[in-house]
Design a protein around this motif. Structure first.
Motif, PDB file in Angstrom:
ATOM      1  N   ARG A  77       0.846  -1.350   0.130  1.00  0.00           N
ATOM      2  CA  ARG A  77       0.051   0.078   0.076  1.00  0.00           C
ATOM      3  C   ARG A  77       0.833   1.218   0.063  1.00  0.00           C
ATOM      4  NH1 ARG A  77      -1.646   3.758   3.776  1.00  0.00           N
ATOM      5  NH2 ARG A  77      -3.966   4.668   3.583  1.00  0.00           N
ATOM      6  N   SER A  78       0.676   2.068  -0.925  1.00  0.00           N
ATOM      7  CA  SER A  78       1.494   3.314  -0.946  1.00  0.00           C
ATOM      8  C   SER A  78       0.567   4.369  -1.727  1.00  0.00           C
ATOM      9  CB  SER A  78       2.729   3.048  -1.627  1.00  0.00           C
ATOM     10  OG  SER A  78       2.607   2.860  -3.101  1.00  0.00           O
ATOM     11  N   PHE A  79       0.724   5.711  -1.228  1.00  0.00           N
ATOM     12  CA  PHE A  79      -0.002   6.669  -1.794  1.00  0.00           C
ATOM     13  C   PHE A  79      -1.364   6.445  -1.784  1.00  0.00           C
ATOM     14  CE2 PHE A  79       4.299   6.893  -3.050  1.00  0.00           C
ATOM     15  CZ  PHE A  79       4.538   8.270  -2.889  1.00  0.00           C
ATOM     16  N   VAL A  80      -1.951   5.919  -0.567  1.00  0.00           N
ATOM     17  CA  VAL A  80      -3.452   5.491  -0.543  1.00  0.00           C
ATOM     18  C   VAL A  80      -3.946   4.477  -1.473  1.00  0.00           C
ATOM     19  CG1 VAL A  80      -3.588   7.208   1.391  1.00  0.00           C
ATOM     20  CG2 VAL A  80      -4.352   7.532  -1.056  1.00  0.00           C
ATOM     21  N   SER A  81      -3.180   3.970  -2.194  1.00  0.00           N
ATOM     22  CA  SER A  81      -3.546   2.842  -3.058  1.00  0.00           C
ATOM     23  C   SER A  81      -2.993   1.576  -2.937  1.00  0.00           C
ATOM     24  CB  SER A  81      -3.127   3.007  -4.586  1.00  0.00           C
ATOM     25  OG  SER A  81      -3.945   4.232  -5.076  1.00  0.00           O
ATOM     26  N   TYR A  82      -3.747   0.398  -3.421  1.00  0.00           N
ATOM     27  CA  TYR A  82      -3.265  -1.015  -2.998  1.00  0.00           C
ATOM     28  C   TYR A  82      -2.738  -1.577  -4.365  1.00  0.00           C
ATOM     29  CZ  TYR A  82      -5.705   0.330   1.213  1.00  0.00           C
ATOM     30  OH  TYR A  82      -6.012   0.993   2.518  1.00  0.00           O
ATOM     31  N   ILE A  83      -1.867  -2.231  -4.171  1.00  0.00           N
ATOM     32  CA  ILE A  83      -1.217  -2.834  -5.464  1.00  0.00           C
ATOM     33  C   ILE A  83      -0.548  -4.185  -5.162  1.00  0.00           C
ATOM     34  CG2 ILE A  83       0.881  -1.576  -5.287  1.00  0.00           C
ATOM     35  CD1 ILE A  83       0.519  -1.020  -8.559  1.00  0.00           C
ATOM     36  N   ALA A  84      -0.712  -5.207  -6.239  1.00  0.00           N
ATOM     37  CA  ALA A  84       0.016  -6.533  -5.887  1.00  0.00           C
ATOM     38  C   ALA A  84       0.519  -6.718  -7.474  1.00  0.00           C
ATOM     39  CB  ALA A  84      -1.001  -7.316  -5.384  1.00  0.00           C
ATOM     40  N   THR A  85       1.744  -7.223  -7.404  1.00  0.00           N
ATOM     41  CA  THR A  85       2.342  -7.722  -8.805  1.00  0.00           C
ATOM     42  C   THR A  85       3.084  -8.948  -8.607  1.00  0.00           C
ATOM     43  OG1 THR A  85       2.890  -5.392  -9.032  1.00  0.00           O
ATOM     44  CG2 THR A  85       4.295  -7.353 -10.270  1.00  0.00           C
ATOM     45  N   ILE A  86       2.644  -9.861  -9.686  1.00  0.00           N
ATOM     46  CA  ILE A  86       3.398 -11.065 -10.084  1.00  0.00           C
ATOM     47  C   ILE A  86       4.311 -10.925 -11.121  1.00  0.00           C
ATOM     48  CG2 ILE A  86       3.001 -13.557 -10.926  1.00  0.00           C
ATOM     49  CD1 ILE A  86       0.255 -13.456  -9.629  1.00  0.00           C
ATOM     50  N   VAL A  87       5.486 -11.285 -10.948  1.00  0.00           N
ATOM     51  CA  VAL A  87       6.571 -11.148 -12.084  1.00  0.00           C
ATOM     52  C   VAL A  87       7.029 -12.551 -12.336  1.00  0.00           C
ATOM     53  CG1 VAL A  87       8.865 -10.357 -12.376  1.00  0.00           C
ATOM     54  CG2 VAL A  87       7.449  -8.762 -10.998  1.00  0.00           C
ATOM     55  N   GLU A  88       7.213 -13.069 -13.579  1.00  0.00           N
ATOM     56  CA  GLU A  88       7.679 -14.265 -14.196  1.00  0.00           C
ATOM     57  C   GLU A  88       8.905 -13.967 -14.631  1.00  0.00           C
ATOM     58  OE1 GLU A  88       7.160 -17.580 -17.361  1.00  0.00           O
ATOM     59  OE2 GLU A  88       5.642 -16.344 -17.207  1.00  0.00           O
ATOM     60  N   VAL A  89      10.052 -14.724 -14.215  1.00  0.00           N
ATOM     61  CA  VAL A  89      11.532 -14.492 -14.715  1.00  0.00           C
ATOM     62  C   VAL A  89      11.783 -15.702 -15.232  1.00  0.00           C
ATOM     63  CG1 VAL A  89      12.283 -12.661 -12.697  1.00  0.00           C
ATOM     64  CG2 VAL A  89      12.276 -15.317 -12.687  1.00  0.00           C
ATOM     65  N   LYS A  90      12.731 -15.298 -16.212  1.00  0.00           N
ATOM     66  CA  LYS A  90      13.794 -16.689 -16.739  1.00  0.00           C
ATOM     67  C   LYS A  90      15.163 -16.320 -16.534  1.00  0.00           C
ATOM     68  CE  LYS A  90      14.754 -18.577 -21.117  1.00  0.00           C
ATOM     69  NZ  LYS A  90      14.928 -18.568 -22.584  1.00  0.00           N
ATOM     70  N   VAL A  91      15.596 -17.207 -15.735  1.00  0.00           N
ATOM     71  CA  VAL A  91      17.343 -17.349 -15.570  1.00  0.00           C
ATOM     72  C   VAL A  91      17.744 -18.522 -16.270  1.00  0.00           C
ATOM     73  CG1 VAL A  91      19.219 -16.985 -14.104  1.00  0.00           C
ATOM     74  CG2 VAL A  91      16.866 -16.125 -13.390  1.00  0.00           C
ATOM     75  N   ASP A  92      18.567 -18.010 -17.309  1.00  0.00           N
ATOM     76  CA  ASP A  92      19.500 -19.122 -18.103  1.00  0.00           C
ATOM     77  C   ASP A  92      20.613 -19.460 -17.361  1.00  0.00           C
ATOM     78  OD1 ASP A  92      21.743 -17.221 -18.889  1.00  0.00           O
ATOM     79  OD2 ASP A  92      20.910 -16.865 -20.831  1.00  0.00           O
ATOM     80  N   GLU A  93      21.410 -20.622 -17.945  1.00  0.00           N
ATOM     81  CA  GLU A  93      22.446 -20.986 -17.530  1.00  0.00           C
ATOM     82  C   GLU A  93      23.619 -20.155 -17.000  1.00  0.00           C
ATOM     83  OE1 GLU A  93      21.089 -21.656 -20.381  1.00  0.00           O
ATOM     84  OE2 GLU A  93      19.992 -23.885 -20.209  1.00  0.00           O
ATOM     85  N   LYS A  94      23.736 -19.188 -17.898  1.00  0.00           N
ATOM     86  CA  LYS A  94      24.818 -18.130 -17.625  1.00  0.00           C
ATOM     87  C   LYS A  94      24.301 -16.835 -16.731  1.00  0.00           C
ATOM     88  CE  LYS A  94      27.094 -19.023 -22.043  1.00  0.00           C
ATOM     89  NZ  LYS A  94      27.521 -18.071 -23.328  1.00  0.00           N
ATOM     90  N   GLY A  95      23.023 -17.247 -16.117  1.00  0.00           N
ATOM     91  CA  GLY A  95      22.521 -16.165 -15.285  1.00  0.00           C
ATOM     92  C   GLY A  95      21.956 -14.864 -15.942  1.00  0.00           C
ATOM     93  N   LYS A  96      21.555 -14.899 -17.160  1.00  0.00           N
ATOM     94  CA  LYS A  96      21.044 -13.814 -17.694  1.00  0.00           C
ATOM     95  C   LYS A  96      19.537 -13.906 -17.469  1.00  0.00           C
ATOM     96  CE  LYS A  96      19.943 -11.891 -22.197  1.00  0.00           C
ATOM     97  NZ  LYS A  96      20.048 -11.813 -23.767  1.00  0.00           N
ATOM     98  N   LEU A  97      19.174 -12.700 -17.049  1.00  0.00           N
ATOM     99  CA  LEU A  97      17.553 -12.399 -16.404  1.00  0.00           C
ATOM    100  C   LEU A  97      16.798 -11.813 -17.562  1.00  0.00           C
ATOM    101  CD1 LEU A  97      15.519 -12.158 -14.104  1.00  0.00           C
ATOM    102  CD2 LEU A  97      16.689 -10.145 -13.755  1.00  0.00           C
ATOM    103  N   THR A  98      15.661 -12.379 -17.972  1.00  0.00           N
ATOM    104  CA  THR A  98      14.775 -11.919 -18.663  1.00  0.00           C
ATOM    105  C   THR A  98      13.220 -12.005 -17.993  1.00  0.00           C
ATOM    106  OG1 THR A  98      14.215 -13.825 -19.818  1.00  0.00           O
ATOM    107  CG2 THR A  98      16.037 -12.133 -20.809  1.00  0.00           C
TER     108      THR A  98
END
Length: 772
Positions: free
Chosen positions: A634-655
């Motif tokens: 909760r911030s600035f009197v609003s409510y928010i929730a987020t889901i993030v999907e990540v992919k991390v390859d064998e070399k540690g590259k993040l997308t």
């Protein structure tokens, strides 16, 4: 309400048009980046909407709801509506006039928007920060539109000799249904202007079911086409006859000053006309210039080359030994010791000692720079005891006040013209660059443009504070969290205004620390001392960023330790639907809003978690190397929730293949802008998590441009961002949108990385921490 006899004579008048053919959304769709969008039209009963209270009246100069100030009608029927808040991508220059047009029954295709100059006595508060514009001005703008409509209807009724109750404004005309007569706004303008402004208490506002524009998402930003095709006017685009161009070499250490300088080599650069010292103010000095040496030239390029040729000896002052790596160690040591108690419920010490296990998380967030696409720039023209400023500032009224004080001239003699902002994020609420231009113009007797380079922006700006957040969570044998101790150590923004400020101010403590909403019996929040060694300022979402990062990362850690699902653990900690009572918190800051209108409501926080989990497919099967993470805040009197999907390859590259966000911002005006702001928050959040770090050595910032303080490029951006807007309840006032999207992104991403790799990251940016 005014009548315009010659629109061309309106000072600062610019023509804006509705955009249909070129839109940001269509461009993003063609690139495969636009996401889904779930919304329902806002529903709020008129009595309830009229009854809610905000803290707008407590802001400097409050609000103004006078149609004579904000609305003008030309004889040809064109309605000009004044926008008094700065446009930096939030769409406020569209949304506020759109509210007026809605209540006025104006045809949007016949509306023009004129931006207000700085004059808070006339327009009310003009500070475009804190995600306040809609929540503070929804009702005043509705009242302005309703007043203008009432005046038009009264004028038509008098002309026809019928009761005002028999006429009605409909789509840019006033209609007498009994006789079928109708008359356009332009034909009524002169008569309507003579009508008295109605008392707001007696105004009849439109029912939400009759809205044509509000909540529909069908109107593009008035500036969108010009921005897209490169025709928009930003600060750097301002040109005046006889204008000089200046850049300034500023002290590389905060609080430093010029010991001596040699400008002879600079004067040999073609186009350079003058080298001069610029006055600086002892630190801390609010938004006053740092001082230094200015190079004046016939163009900016020559001025930069001249500055490069300067030979300056600096006196670095008290901050000359500031080292961010050593300072991090100091903050961590402070976080491991008791600090000033700012919230206390139950007995945390006893609960921690009696816990079956204690999980400790220590989270670090470095200094961050705003790096808005457009660096600070300002043009000033001082003539005697009058000055005119053109600049991309977030606070036109504040700039006017500070320029007047610094130059020692009456405030009514200062005119501040606000251009489009190429990004703001809080940096352009500080007007040091405008003051610099005013000082140089007065000295040179000519208009002057002061242009900051990107390196100036990074090395001499107002940074987001560095922070260490330490959380200890006690867990009993059943896996229930029974104790929560959170120590937050960070230099305060108050240090920009007063020497010796070592504790965070109530407004910083109220951003995710003392207002933590979990249902835990024993809670203690502490704030150890931390001294500032550089200029600290507002940054998009401010202290919510480190707090959400720490608190929501800890939720993920507790879930893992207790073998629980992240989402289930989060909902358990949020607990039962209730209005939070924080009697132990002294000076609870609620974003400047009355708690009766904007309480901390855990039912709303639960709702966004449940909504995003449903729409975002929480628990869905993802490929190997992928992970899902969730966070809510909760911030600035609003409510928010987020889901993030990540992919991390064998070399540690993040997308990031996908982001899903649910937001409850109460009653809303323009859903297209909500989606845009959440998309932008995901991009900014990813930039900060992957790359955001400002470091210091010998008091000097070590970064200078996008090569060493990168922002993500389009190929790194989340491939899909979905936004889900919670339909407002019948008594839910509007709340913030521009900032709340940033805080939950980082912890959702970090929790997703853990799900994908088993690696727990507690310090940002990620940097090389994922590399094998």
């Amino acid at each position: 309400m005014n009548i315009i006899t010659n629109p061309k004579k309106l000072r600062g008048f610019e023509r804006y048009v509705k955009v249909d053919n070129v839109s940001r959304r269509s461009i993003l769709k063609s690139l495969g980046l636009a996401g889904g969008f779930v919304l329902a039209a806002p529903v709020m009963s008129r009595p309830a909407l009229a009854a809610y209270k905000t803290g707008a009246g407590e802001m400097p100069h409050g609000t103004v709801a006078d149609p004579r100030v904000f609305v003008a009608i030309a004889p040809d029927g064109i309605v000009t509506i004044v926008a008094h808040r700065a446009e930096m991508g939030t769409g406020v220059r569209t949304s506020l006039p759109m509210i007026v047009a809605e209540e006025m029954e104006a045809d949007w295709s016949r509306v023009k928007v004129q931006h207000a100059h700085g004059d808070e006595a006339k327009f009310g508060n003009q500070d475009t920060d804190g995600s306040r514009s809609t929540r503070h001005y929804l009702m005043p703008m509705r009242q302005i539109g309703a007043s203008a409509r009432t005046m038009l209807e009264a004028a038509a009724a008098k002309r026809w000799g019928v009761p005002a109750s028999e006429v009605k404004a409909v789509n840019h005309e006033v209609v007498h249904s009994a006789s079928g007569r109708r008359i356009g706004f332009g034909d009524l303008a002169a008569d309507a202007a003579k009508e008295p402004v109605p008392n707001v208490d007696g105004l009849k506002l439109k029912e939400p079911k009759d809205f044509r524009y509000l909540g529909k998402g069908q109107i593009s930003m008035v500036d969108l086409r010009d921005i897209t095709v490169g025709a928009a006017r930003y600060g750097a685009d301002v040109r005046l006859p006889g204008m000089k161009y200046a850049v300034i070499a500023r002290p590389p250490v905060t609080g430093g000053k010029v010991a001596s300088f040699d400008g002879s080599a600079a004067m040999k650069v073609s186009g350079v006309e003058k080298v001069m010292e610029v006055k600086g103010w002892p630190w801390p000095s609010k938004f006053q210039p740092l001082g230094g040496v200015a190079v004046i030239a016939r163009n900016t390029g020559a001025a930069i080359k001249g500055r490069d040729a300067l030979k300056i000896v600096w006196d670095d002052g008290a901050n000359g030994k500031y080292d961010s790596a050593a300072y991090r160690t100091q903050l961590e040591e402070a976080a491991r010791k008791p600090g000033l108690v700012v919230r206390k419920e139950g007995d945390v010490e006893a609960a921690l000692k009696g816990a079956d296990k204690v999980i400790v998380g220590e989270y670090y967030l470095p200094h961050l720079a705003h790096v808005a696409m457009e660096p600070p720039v300002a043009v000033a023209d001082v003539k005697g005891d009058k000055v005119e400023i053109w600049a991309p500032v977030q606070s036109a009224g504040g700039t006017r006040e500070d320029v007047a004080k610094t130059l020692g001239i009456p405030q009514e003699n200062v005119t501040v013209n606000v251009t489009l902002l190429g990004g703001g994020f809080g940096r352009k609420s500080k007007c040091d660059f405008a003051i610099e231009a005013g000082l140089l113009s007065r000295e040179l007797g000519a208009p002057v443009k002061v242009q900051w380079t990107r390196d100036d922006d990074v090395r001499n700006g107002f940074l987001h504070t560095v922070s260490v957040e330490r959380i200890e969570a006690g867990i009993d044998k059943s896996g229930k969290v029974t104790a929560w101790r959170h120590r937050s150590v960070a230099p305060s923004i108050a240090s920009t205004f007063a020497a010796g400020a070592k504790h965070q101010a109530p407004f910083e403590l109220g951003m995710g620390l003392v207002d933590m909403p979990f249902e835990i019996a024993n809670v203690q929040c502490e704030n150890p001392e931390a001294a500032a060694h550089t200029r600290i300022g507002w940054f998009r979402a401010v202290s919510n960023i480190p707090r959400a990062f720490a608190v929501q990362s800890m939720v993920g850690e507790i879930a893992h330790a207790t073998k629980r699902d992240q989402k289930d653990m989060l909902l358990e900690l949020i607990g039962s639907p209730r209005i939070l009572k924080l009697d132990s918190v002294k000076d609870l800051w609620n974003y400047g809003e009355p708690y009766d209108s904007y309480p901390i409501d855990t039912a709303r926080l639960r709702k966004v978690v449940e909504l995003v989990a449903d729409k975002g497919g929480w628990g869905r099967s993802v490929p190997r190397g992928h992970g899902l993470g969730i966070a809510a805040h909760r911030s600035f009197v609003s409510y928010i929730a987020t889901i993030v999907e990540v992919k991390v390859d064998e070399k540690g590259k993040l997308t990031v293949p996908r982001v899903d966000t649910a937001i409850d911002c109460g009653t809303y005006v323009n859903p297209e802008r909500i989606q845009s702001q959440i998309e932008g928050a995901a991009i900014m959040g990813l930039s900060l998590v992957k790359h955001g770090e400002i470091t210091f050595k010998d008091g000097k910032v070590q970064q200078g441009n996008y090569d060493d303080f990168p922002v993500i490029r389009i190929d790194e951006a989340p491939a899909l961002t979905n936004v889900y807007i919670v339909p407002p309840g019948p008594d839910t006032p509007p709340s913030g949108v521009g900032e709340p999207g940033v805080p939950p992104f980082a912890p959702a991403l970090i929790n997703a990385i853990f799900a994908a790799t088993g690696k727990r990251i507690r310090a940002l940016p990620i940097g090389k921490q994922l590399e094998a």
